[in-house]
Design an enzyme around this catalytic site. Sequence first.
Site, PDB file in Angstrom:
ATOM      1  N   TYR A  65     -18.490 -35.376 -27.843  1.00 43.73           N
ATOM      2  CA  TYR A  65     -17.335 -34.627 -27.318  1.00 43.73           C
ATOM      3  C   TYR A  65     -17.664 -33.131 -27.260  1.00 43.73           C
ATOM      4  O   TYR A  65     -17.419 -32.456 -26.261  1.00 43.73           O
ATOM      5  CB  TYR A  65     -16.119 -34.878 -28.213  1.00 43.73           C
ATOM      6  CG  TYR A  65     -14.845 -34.212 -27.735  1.00 43.73           C
ATOM      7  CD1 TYR A  65     -14.088 -34.765 -26.705  1.00 43.73           C
ATOM      8  CD2 TYR A  65     -14.388 -33.022 -28.310  1.00 43.73           C
ATOM      9  CE1 TYR A  65     -12.919 -34.160 -26.261  1.00 43.73           C
ATOM     10  CE2 TYR A  65     -13.225 -32.407 -27.878  1.00 43.73           C
ATOM     11  CZ  TYR A  65     -12.492 -32.983 -26.857  1.00 43.73           C
ATOM     12  OH  TYR A  65     -11.332 -32.379 -26.409  1.00 43.73           O
ATOM     13  N   SER A 101     -12.394 -26.764 -24.637  1.00 41.05           N
ATOM     14  CA  SER A 101     -11.851 -26.998 -25.986  1.00 41.05           C
ATOM     15  C   SER A 101     -12.328 -25.876 -26.898  1.00 41.05           C
ATOM     16  O   SER A 101     -13.334 -25.209 -26.600  1.00 41.05           O
ATOM     17  CB  SER A 101     -12.381 -28.333 -26.516  1.00 41.05           C
ATOM     18  OG  SER A 101     -12.061 -28.501 -27.887  1.00 41.05           O
TER      19      SER A 101
HETATM   20  N1  LIG Z   1      -4.999 -32.383 -27.560  1.00 37.14           N
HETATM   21  C1  LIG Z   1      -5.801 -31.472 -28.039  1.00 37.14           C
HETATM   22  O1  LIG Z   1      -5.584 -30.983 -29.149  1.00 37.14           O
HETATM   23  C2  LIG Z   1      -6.965 -30.977 -27.227  1.00 37.14           C
HETATM   24  C3  LIG Z   1      -7.727 -29.936 -27.772  1.00 37.14           C
HETATM   25  C4  LIG Z   1      -8.756 -29.400 -27.025  1.00 37.14           C
HETATM   26  C5  LIG Z   1      -9.027 -29.888 -25.766  1.00 37.14           C
HETATM   27  N2  LIG Z   1      -8.281 -30.924 -25.264  1.00 37.14           N
HETATM   28  C6  LIG Z   1      -8.581 -31.325 -23.890  1.00 37.14           C
HETATM   29  O2  LIG Z   1      -7.400 -31.227 -23.118  1.00 37.14           O
HETATM   30  C7  LIG Z   1      -7.441 -32.142 -22.020  1.00 37.14           C
HETATM   31  C8  LIG Z   1      -6.172 -32.951 -21.976  1.00 37.14           C
HETATM   32  O3  LIG Z   1      -6.109 -33.737 -23.138  1.00 37.14           O
HETATM   33  P1  LIG Z   1      -4.742 -34.280 -23.761  1.00 37.14           P
HETATM   34  O4  LIG Z   1      -4.715 -33.857 -25.170  1.00 37.14           O
HETATM   35  O5  LIG Z   1      -3.614 -33.957 -22.855  1.00 37.14           O
HETATM   36  O6  LIG Z   1      -5.116 -35.823 -23.789  1.00 37.14           O
HETATM   37  P2  LIG Z   1      -4.409 -37.125 -23.209  1.00 37.14           P
HETATM   38  O7  LIG Z   1      -5.197 -38.258 -23.766  1.00 37.14           O
HETATM   39  O8  LIG Z   1      -2.948 -37.065 -23.429  1.00 37.14           O
HETATM   40  O9  LIG Z   1      -4.693 -36.959 -21.655  1.00 37.14           O
HETATM   41  C9  LIG Z   1      -5.932 -37.205 -21.060  1.00 37.14           C
HETATM   42  C10 LIG Z   1      -5.680 -37.950 -19.763  1.00 37.14           C
HETATM   43  O10 LIG Z   1      -6.933 -38.217 -19.133  1.00 37.14           O
HETATM   44  C11 LIG Z   1      -6.878 -39.515 -18.596  1.00 37.14           C
HETATM   45  N3  LIG Z   1      -8.212 -40.065 -18.408  1.00 37.14           N
HETATM   46  C12 LIG Z   1      -9.068 -40.534 -19.361  1.00 37.14           C
HETATM   47  N4  LIG Z   1     -10.196 -40.989 -18.785  1.00 37.14           N
HETATM   48  C13 LIG Z   1     -10.056 -40.805 -17.451  1.00 37.14           C
HETATM   49  C14 LIG Z   1     -10.877 -41.081 -16.328  1.00 37.14           C
HETATM   50  N5  LIG Z   1     -12.097 -41.653 -16.463  1.00 37.14           N
HETATM   51  N6  LIG Z   1     -10.429 -40.757 -15.095  1.00 37.14           N
HETATM   52  C15 LIG Z   1      -9.203 -40.209 -14.933  1.00 37.14           C
HETATM   53  N7  LIG Z   1      -8.367 -39.919 -15.959  1.00 37.14           N
HETATM   54  C16 LIG Z   1      -8.793 -40.221 -17.202  1.00 37.14           C
HETATM   55  C17 LIG Z   1      -6.060 -40.322 -19.588  1.00 37.14           C
HETATM   56  O11 LIG Z   1      -5.543 -41.516 -19.012  1.00 37.14           O
HETATM   57  C18 LIG Z   1      -4.988 -39.309 -19.977  1.00 37.14           C
HETATM   58  O12 LIG Z   1      -3.845 -39.414 -19.148  1.00 37.14           O
HETATM   59  C19 LIG Z   1      -8.711 -32.956 -22.236  1.00 37.14           C
HETATM   60  O13 LIG Z   1      -9.749 -32.403 -21.443  1.00 37.14           O
HETATM   61  C20 LIG Z   1      -9.019 -32.765 -23.714  1.00 37.14           C
HETATM   62  O14 LIG Z   1     -10.382 -32.958 -24.003  1.00 37.14           O
HETATM   63  C21 LIG Z   1      -7.267 -31.485 -25.973  1.00 37.14           C
END
Ligand SMILES: NC(=O)c1ccc[n+]([C@@H]2O[C@H](COP(=O)([O-])OP(=O)(O)OC[C@H]3O[C@@H](n4cnc5c(N)ncnc54)[C@H](O)[C@@H]3O)[C@@H](O)[C@H]2O)c1
Length: 262
Positions: A165, A152
């Site tokens: 986080y 991130s």
């Molecule tokens: N959306 C943003 O702006 C953003 C920014 C920086 C980093 N991220 C990172 O990007 C990645 C994807 O996030 P996203 O935004 O697509 O979120 P999202 O919530 O849409 O997807 C995350 C997925 O992880 C799954 N998950 C949660 N706990 C789990 C577990 N214990 N075992 C297996 N699966 C599990 C959820 O069911 C979900 O499908 C993450 O690592 C998040 O931290 C997101």
Amino acid sequence: MSHLGNLDQWFEDRSAIVTGGAGGMGRATALAFAAAGSKVTVADVAEEGGRETVALIEAAGGTAQFVRADVSQDADVKAMVEAAVNAHGGLDFAVNAAAIEFEVDYLADLAESDWDRMIAVNLKSVFLSMKHEINAMLVTGREGAAIVNIASTNSYRPQPHQSAYTASKFGVLGVTKSAAVDYGPRGIRINAICPGSIDTPMLRGAIEKRGRDPQEVADRLSLIGRFGTVDEIAAAALWLCSGASSFTMGHALAVDGGYLAR
Ligand SMILES: NC(=O)c1ccc[n+]([C@@H]2O[C@H](COP(=O)([O-])OP(=O)(O)OC[C@H]3O[C@@H](n4cnc5c(N)ncnc54)[C@H](O)[C@@H]3O)[C@@H](O)[C@H]2O)c1
């Protein structure tokens, strides 16, 4: 001599795992691998969304399977990797995207159990995933193996009220670089992506919980006043797994609309 190999067919008939593949960036990345010709193991705790991702891939003519796996549990992660190897003849690529984000409190108000859960799902999961993925890749012994961990922009610049986080995402960079040092010489390239504000349920949830205006957030957290798309992350993940990035390892690629540049 070129080290790039045949880029057109790079992903053809290769085996890829995407954790967090039930939605958001994970789903977009799973779809992108499949569209490029790889067989995809979609792993997630969310069964309905995971099966939906597989259905979308199959409807587009691709090959995929869903594996229910809680990535904070060693037995689940081991079974996820075994399923990929058994169904798709080995393991070539992995994108570890599963994570949670739910904090709204200052550090002094954060419950110990919430800290433990966040570190287990966001950081221990990356250790467990890489541990089993690397072992499978070493056994498979195919050229061009690559792993991408989703970190991130918080890995560099914390947002308020996100101590667990942020710690987890700093840790993701540490374990990514350390694994890259150990396994680069053994033929596995390991990198990270640092997404900025990407339009996913996770981002929308965080904005809503904090009662913020989405446009104000997009203006503040990018140079161009918009959120990124999940496809922009999927494209970066594919590039980091392709021969086009053959000299890139231990790198953290910001895909953040320039946020960290400011
Ligand atoms: N959306 C943003 O702006 C953003 C920014 C920086 C980093 N991220 C990172 O990007 C990645 C994807 O996030 P996203 O935004 O697509 O979120 P999202 O919530 O849409 O997807 C995350 C997925 O992880 C799954 N998950 C949660 N706990 C789990 C577990 N214990 N075992 C297996 N699966 C599990 C959820 O069911 C979900 O499908 C993450 O690592 C998040 O931290 C997101």
